[in-house]
Design a protein around this motif. Sequence first.
Motif, short mmCIF file in Angstrom:
data_model
loop_
_atom_site.label_atom_id
_atom_site.label_comp_id
_atom_site.label_asym_id
_atom_site.label_seq_id
_atom_site.Cartn_x
_atom_site.Cartn_y
_atom_site.Cartn_z
N GLY A 92 0.81 -1.21 0.00
CA GLY A 92 0.00 0.00 0.00
C GLY A 92 0.84 1.26 0.00
O GLY A 92 2.04 1.26 0.33
N PHE A 93 0.20 2.35 -0.39
CA PHE A 93 0.80 3.68 -0.34
C PHE A 93 -0.28 4.65 0.11
O PHE A 93 -1.38 4.67 -0.46
CB PHE A 93 1.34 4.11 -1.70
N GLN A 94 0.03 5.44 1.14
CA GLN A 94 -0.94 6.40 1.67
C GLN A 94 -0.23 7.70 2.04
O GLN A 94 0.93 7.70 2.47
CB GLN A 94 -1.65 5.83 2.90
N GLY A 95 -0.93 8.78 1.86
CA GLY A 95 -0.45 10.10 2.27
C GLY A 95 -1.57 10.87 2.92
O GLY A 95 -2.75 10.55 2.72
N GLN A 96 -1.23 11.89 3.70
CA GLN A 96 -2.26 12.64 4.38
C GLN A 96 -2.53 13.97 3.69
O GLN A 96 -1.62 14.64 3.20
CB GLN A 96 -1.87 12.88 5.84
N GLY A 118 4.89 18.21 8.84
CA GLY A 118 4.66 18.36 7.41
C GLY A 118 3.74 17.30 6.85
O GLY A 118 3.36 16.34 7.51
N SER A 119 3.36 17.50 5.59
CA SER A 119 2.61 16.46 4.89
C SER A 119 3.47 15.21 4.80
O SER A 119 4.64 15.27 4.42
CB SER A 119 2.25 16.94 3.48
N SER A 120 2.89 14.08 5.16
CA SER A 120 3.68 12.84 5.28
C SER A 120 3.04 11.72 4.48
O SER A 120 1.84 11.73 4.19
CB SER A 120 3.79 12.44 6.75
N PHE A 121 3.87 10.75 4.16
CA PHE A 121 3.46 9.63 3.30
C PHE A 121 3.99 8.34 3.91
O PHE A 121 4.95 8.35 4.68
CB PHE A 121 4.00 9.82 1.88
#
Length: 371
Positions: A92-96, A118-121
């Motif tokens: 899987g791959f997810q980011g906020q 920061g924006s993270s993944f």
Amino acid sequence: IIAARTVTSANGYFDPPDMLGINDAFLTMRAAPMPNARFQLNVGGFANRYGAMGEYDLGRYGTPLIARVGGTGLTGSAQVDFNDLTLMSEIGFQGQLNKAPVGVEPAGWNGFADPNVGSSFAVHAHAGLAWRRLLEVGGHFIYAFTKDDRAEVETIPDGNIAVGAADTRLTMGRFGHLYLGFARTQANRARAVSNVVRILNAPGGPGLMREYLGENSSGTGSLSTVGGQYDFSLGNLLRYPAAFEGNGPDLMASVFAIYTHVNSPSDAAHDDIGKLKVGGELGYAIVKWLAIGARFDHVAQHLKAPDFSQNIITGRVILHSDWNSRDQLAIQYAHFKNGGRTAVREGYPPRDDVTIVPDEHVVSITASMWW
């Protein structure tokens, strides 16, 4: 009409006007049925939890032993059967979505949003092997990172959190269920990593610093965690070979523990510390509308400093409408035996305060329904 503009699992910080109490929103797509294979894809905003110690839930601590990964993205999984063996895999791959804006005032209503996160993944991969639905073994890898130049303090660099883990479970029918797992978490300058990953319920890099690594660690350090849980039902054993689905009297027992060793090279006060939670629980379903339970927990925040420890004894009465009904009313009393340096979180935002004497007696009444 659902007027939410985002969901809690997908966002980098808590923003009630946008979320309206919706936690997940995703689609599940499954491939056409095949004789020996199953494929599934989840797409949207959701969370995955790895290291569930219970047979059907997260276990007695309500905490995934390995990690929780939550955000917007996709997770694909596959199961392929080879006679008595089943090969399982997931990636899987997810980011906020976004981050707390620069200049936002941390407050209770926004979960004390941190503009320096920061924006993270997160990318994650998992593989496992199951034998006859009796034995499962699995391996896990999770890598969470931040890539964002919008942090309020320019000296905070991008960082990462990596988790490698292995676990196994034995589903032994009338002899109970056993789970064992090990996880190694390595944080590198993780101050800016958001709660796209949660380790033992600690959200991202700031959570690891607050709960384990210390405020002077800059988010660098490691955790080595081992845990397990064993559940047993006397009703299952005595009624064998007949199937028992909980529709009669039963005596249930559980033992469970989590141990974590903390290495924090940059913060001596939090370096080389062992933390332990261990306990046991008994439950007795007497009649279809009444069950009782008793539990003991020992919590050691620092094994070398007994003053940080707690012992908790809990008794519970549970009322419900039938043996397997999905409603209950629980009346519970807990007695806490606290060490001399047990801290209470107080203030705005909450901070540990060892000068406050914590309560020793807690009574709670909760009603719940699920479906």
